[in-house]
Design a protein around this motif. Structure first.
Motif, PDB file in Angstrom:
ATOM      1  N   ASP A  85      45.592  81.462  14.307  1.00  0.00           N
ATOM      2  CA  ASP A  85      44.158  81.463  14.375  1.00  0.00           C
ATOM      3  C   ASP A  85      43.785  83.055  14.840  1.00  0.00           C
ATOM      4  O   ASP A  85      43.952  82.860  16.018  1.00  0.00           O
ATOM      5  N   GLU A  86      43.328  83.620  13.988  1.00  0.00           N
ATOM      6  CA  GLU A  86      42.978  85.048  14.528  1.00  0.00           C
ATOM      7  C   GLU A  86      44.043  85.634  15.531  1.00  0.00           C
ATOM      8  O   GLU A  86      43.794  86.110  16.444  1.00  0.00           O
ATOM      9  N   GLN A 115      43.282  81.020  18.995  1.00  0.00           N
ATOM     10  CA  GLN A 115      42.464  82.202  18.907  1.00  0.00           C
ATOM     11  C   GLN A 115      42.424  82.578  20.462  1.00  0.00           C
ATOM     12  O   GLN A 115      42.345  83.703  20.951  1.00  0.00           O
ATOM     13  N   SER A 151      38.204  78.360  12.804  1.00  0.00           N
ATOM     14  CA  SER A 151      38.709  77.775  14.052  1.00  0.00           C
ATOM     15  C   SER A 151      38.884  76.267  13.994  1.00  0.00           C
ATOM     16  O   SER A 151      39.529  75.373  14.326  1.00  0.00           O
TER      17      SER A 151
HETATM   18 MG    MG Z   1      37.514  81.120  14.949  1.00  0.00          MG
END
Ligand code: MG
Ligand code: ATP
Lengths: 392, 254
Positions: free
Chosen positions: B172-173, B91, B47
Motif C-alpha cells: 500500500d503506497e 502505507q 487502503s
Molecule cells: Mg491509502
C-alpha cells in the motif's frame, strides 16, 4: 532553563483532581514524629484522597501490636545488621513521618532494624532482605539503611505473604555513595501495605530507589527524596501491575533544597481487570536555594481492559528561576489496537502480540533498573500477570 | 501456484453518522507471479481494500468474498491470514515501542513458518536482506518503526516481505515518501522477492513512477470504491499523461 510540561490525555486518564490541591505548597504539609499531630484520615485529605482508607483502619491506631514479619537476610561481606532504639534513630536527624500511618509505624515499631554498609565498600552482590508475612495482624516495621561515604551498594527488600504492614524506611547515604534500593511488593492479594521511604542523597551521591509493586490488595508506597548537599542525583523508578481489586499507589516527593542536584523519576504501570486501580502522584519542589536543579518526571499507564482506572498527578513547584531544567510528562492510554494489528498482520498470535506490546511498554524502565536478577524476575512476573488475564 | 480471488467486495466503516460504504463491489483475481497495480486518487478506497484483505477490525465486509486458493480469507483472524501467506506492507506502519526490530522479525518468522528459524541462517538472512535494502545494521536493535523516517519505515516493510516470503503481498503506497534512490532500492527489493519466490503482488500507488521499476502485468484504475478501468502497463502511461481527471466528476480534481 527549559520548562517542559507535556500531559497528553487519552482513554481513562484522570487529571481533574490536580486542580483541587489544597496545599499552598507541598512544603507546608504536616510532618511530625508525634502521632497526635495527624488526624485519623477520612479520605478527604489531600494525601489520602485516592486511598481506600476505610480498608486501613488498623493502620491509624496509636498503639503497638507486637506483631512482626519473618526476616531473612543475605549480607555480602562487610555489611552488618543491628537494632537501635527509635530515640536513637530520631537523633540521627532523619526525615520525619509525613502522615499518620508513618508516624504510628515509627512510634510503635519497638526498635529500628539497621543495615550498615561501611564507607568505601564496593559490594558486588546485593544485600537482600526478605520479609514474609503469615497472618493479618498489623505489623509496624522500621528500617534504616545506612551507606557510608563512597560506598557502592544495592539493597533489595522483598515483601511476600499475607500481612498488614505499616513501614517506615530511612535510607541515609554518605558523600559520593552509589546506592540502589529496590523494594519489591509481591504480597498475597489479601495484604495491605503502607510505606514511607525516605531517601537522603549525600553530597555528590547517586541514589536510585526502585519500587516494583505487583501483589497486594492495597499497597501505597510514599517515597521522599531529599539532598544532604550539592551535586546529588536521585533516580526514582517504578513498575506496577494492578489486577482486579488491587489498589496500587505510589507517591513521590522530591525536595530540591540543595543546589546543583538532579532528579529523574520514571514510573510505568499496567492495569487489567475491572476495578483495577492505580495512583501515581509525583511532587517536585525546587526551593529558592536549589539553583542549577535538573529534574524530570514521567508516569505512563497502560490500561489493558475496561473498568480499570489510573490516576496520574504530576506537580512541579519552582521557587527559583536559576535551574537547568524541569519537566514532567504523564499519560494514560488504552492498549493500542493498531500495534496489535500490526503484529498480528505478521502472523503473530494475539496473546503473543499482546505480550510483546506490554513487555515493550515496560522495557525502557525495566532496562534502567540495572539489577539483572530483579529485571529478569520482573519480566517473568509480568508474563504471569498477563497469562492470568488469559485464564480469567 | 496460488490464487487470491476477490469477488464483488463491499466494505464499510463505522462513522459517527453510521456505516459508510467505501468499497462498492471490487472484483479482482491475482495469481502467483503476477503483479497488479492499483492506481487511484486520494480517498478512492485503496487502503480500505488493502486493510480489508488483511483483516483490520475497523472495516466491515458487508458482502462479497475473498479466497486464497479456495480458502475463505474473511473467516480467518488477522494472524491466520498472515500465516496463510498474505502480507500487507502498510502505507503508515505502526510504531511498537520497546519491541526491537530483531525480536519482532524473529517472532514473526517463527509464527509464519510454525517453527523458529535456524539461528545461523537467520542472522545471515536478516543481515543480507538489510544490506540489500541499504539499512544500517543498527536498525535491528531499534524499536519497531519508532523514530524511523518515512523512507526507513517503507524499507522495513519490504524487509519483512523479503524475510517472511508471502504467497501474496499487498503493497500500500510503498512508494510514497521515498526519494529516487530509496524508490530504486525498495523496488529492487520487491523485484528480488518476485524472482525468488513467485509471489503475487498487488501494488497500490498514487503515482506511476514506481511502475518504471516494477513492471505491472495488469493496471486497475480505482475510483470511488470500485475498479473503473483495467488494462496493461500502457494504461499507467496514459494515467501519467492525463491524470485521473477523466474518471472523476467534473470539477472534483485529484
Ligand atoms: Mg491509502
Ligand atoms: N473512520 C472513517 N470515517 C469516515 N470515513 C472514513 C473512515 N475511514 C476511511 N474513511 C474514508 O474512506 C475513504 C477511503 O479511504 P482510503 O484510506 O481507503 O483511501 P485511499 O484510496 O487509500 O486514499 P490515499 O490515496 O489518500 O491513501 C476516504 O474518503 C476516507 O475518508
Amino acid at each position: 532553563m527549559s520548562l517542559l510540561t507535556q500531559t497528553p490525555t487519552q482513554g481513562e486518564h484522570t487529571h481533574s483532581a490536580a486542580t483541587m490541591v489544597p496545599d499552598a505548597s507541598r512544603a507546608e504539609r504536616v510532618s511530625s514524629f508525634d502521632v497526635a499531630a495527624f488526624v485519623v484520615p477520612t479520605g478527604r485529605e489531600e494525601e489520602w484522597r485516592f486511598t481506600p482508607v476505610d480498608r486501613l483502619g488498623t493502620f491509624f491506631r496509636d498503639e503497638a501490636t507486637g506483631a512482626h514479619l519473618d526476616w531473612t537476610e543475605t549480607l555480602p561481606e562487610g555489611v552488618t545488621t543491628s537494632t537501635i532504639s527509635v530515640a536513637d534513630w530520631q537523633a540521627l536527624g532523619v526525615p520525619t513521618p509525613q502522615d499518620r500511618a508513618a508516624a504510628v509505624a515509627a512510634a510503635h515499631s519497638g526498635g529500628v532494624g539497621v543495615v550498615d554498609v561501611p564507607a568505601e565498600a564496593e559490594l558486588t552482590e546485593p544485600v537482600r532482605i526478605r520479609l514474609t508475612g503469615s497472618e493479618q495482624d498489623l505489623v509496624h516495621g522500621h528500617l534504616l539503611v545506612r551507606v557510608g561515604r563512597f560506598a557502592k551498594a544495592t539493597v533489595v527488600l522483598e515483601h511476600t505473604g499475607v500481612a498488614d504492614y505499616s513501614e517506615m524506611l530511612t535510607v541515609l547515604t554518605g558523600d559520593g555513595a552509589d546506592v540502589t534500593v529496590v523494594s519489591v511488593q509481591e504480597w498475597d492479594d489479601r495484604s495491605h501495605h503502607l510505606a514511607q521511604h525516605d531517601v537522603v542523597v549525600g553530597r555528590d551521591a547517586r541514589v536510585r530507589h526502585i519500587a516494583v509493586t505487583l501483589g497486594g490488595g492495597v499497597v501505597r508506597v510514599n517515597t521522599n527524596a531529599s539532598y544532604a548537599g550539592p551535586g546529588g542525583s536521585f533516580e526514582g523508578l517504578g513498575v506496577y501491575f494492578s489486577d482486579a481489586g488491587q489498589h496500587l499507589e505510589h507517591r513521590l516527593f522530591v525536595d530540591h533544597e540543595a543546589p546543583h542536584c538532579r532528579s529523574n523519576v520514571e514510573y510505568k504501570g499496567a492495569l487489567q481487570g475491572e476495578t483495577a486501580r492505580t495512583v501515581w502522584v509525583g511532587d517536585v519542589l525546587i526551593r529558592a536555594a536549589a539553583e542549577g536543579t535538573d529534574t524530570y518526571e514521567l508516569n505512563r499507564n497502560l490500561i489493558l481492559t475496561d473498568g480499570a482506572r489510573a490516576d496520574s498527578v504530576p506537580n512541579l513547584e519552582i521557587e527559583t528561576g536559576e535551574i537547568e531544567g524541569a519537566g514532567h510528562a504523564s499519560a494514560t492510554g488504552r492498549f493500542d489496537d493498531e500495534q496489535l494489528f500490526y503484529l498480528m498482520a505478521r502472523g503473530i498470535r494475539e496473546d503473543e502480540a499482546r505480550r510483546l506490546v506490554v513487555r515493550g511498554f515496560f522495557a525502557s524502565v525495566v532496562a534502567r533498573i540495572g539489577v539483572p536478577e530483579v529485571q529478569e524476575h520482573l519480566m517473568e512476573a509480568i508474563e504471569r500477570e498477563l497469562a492470568g488475564e488469559a485464564a480469567a | 501456484m496460488s490464487t487470491l480471488e476477490i469477488k464483488d467486495l463491499h466494505v464499510s466503516v463505522d462513522t459517527e453518522e453510521g456505516a459508510k460504504e467505501i468499497l462498492r463491489g471490487v472484483t479482482l483475481t491475482i495469481n502467483s507471479g503476477e503483479t497488479h497495480a492499483i492506481m487511484g486518487p486520494n480517498g478512492s478506497g485503496k487502503s480500505t481494500l488493502a486493510y480489508s484483505i488483511a483483516g483490520h477490525p475497523k472495516y466491515t465486509v458487508t458482502s462479497g468474498s475473498v479466497t486464497l486458493d479456495g480458502e475463505d480469507v474473511l473467516e480467518m483472524s488477522v494472524d491466520e491470514r498472515a500465516r496463510a501467506g498474505l502480507f500487507l506492507a502498510m502505507q503508515y506502519p505502526v510504531e511498537v515501542p520497546g519491541v526491537t526490530v530483531s525480536n519482532f522479525l524473529r517472532t514473526a518468522k517463527t509464527a509464519v513458518d510454525g517453527e523458529a528459524p535456524k539461528l545461523r541462517h537467520w542472522v545471515k538472512d536478516v543481515k543480507d536482506a538489510m544490506g540489500n535494502l541499504r539499512m544500517d545494521p543498527a536498525f535491528a536493535e531499534r524499536n519497531v518503526n519508532e523514530g524511523f523516517s518515512g523512507g526507513e519505515k517503507k524499507r522495513h516493510e519490504i524487509l519483512q516481505m523479503e524475510l517472511l516470503k508471502p504467497k501474496m503481498a499487498v503493497l500500500d503506497e510503498t512508494d510514497s515518501g521515498l526519494d529516487v534512490d530509496a524508490l530504486r532500492v525498495v523496488s529492487e527489493g520487491v523485484n528480488r522477492v518476485k524472482e525468488g519466490t513467485d509471489v503475487g503482488v498487488l501494488l497500490i500507488t498514487h503515482y506511476t513512477r514506481i511502475l518504471r521499476y516494477i513492471t505491472p502485468d495488469h493496471v486497475h484504475v480505482f475510483v470511488d470504491g470500485r475498479i473503473a478501468e483495467q488494462g496493461g502497463a500502457e494504461l499507467a502511461d496514459r494515467l501519467e499523461a492525463e491524470g485521473y481527471d477523466r474518471f472523476l466528476p467534473a470539477g472534483a480534481g485529484a
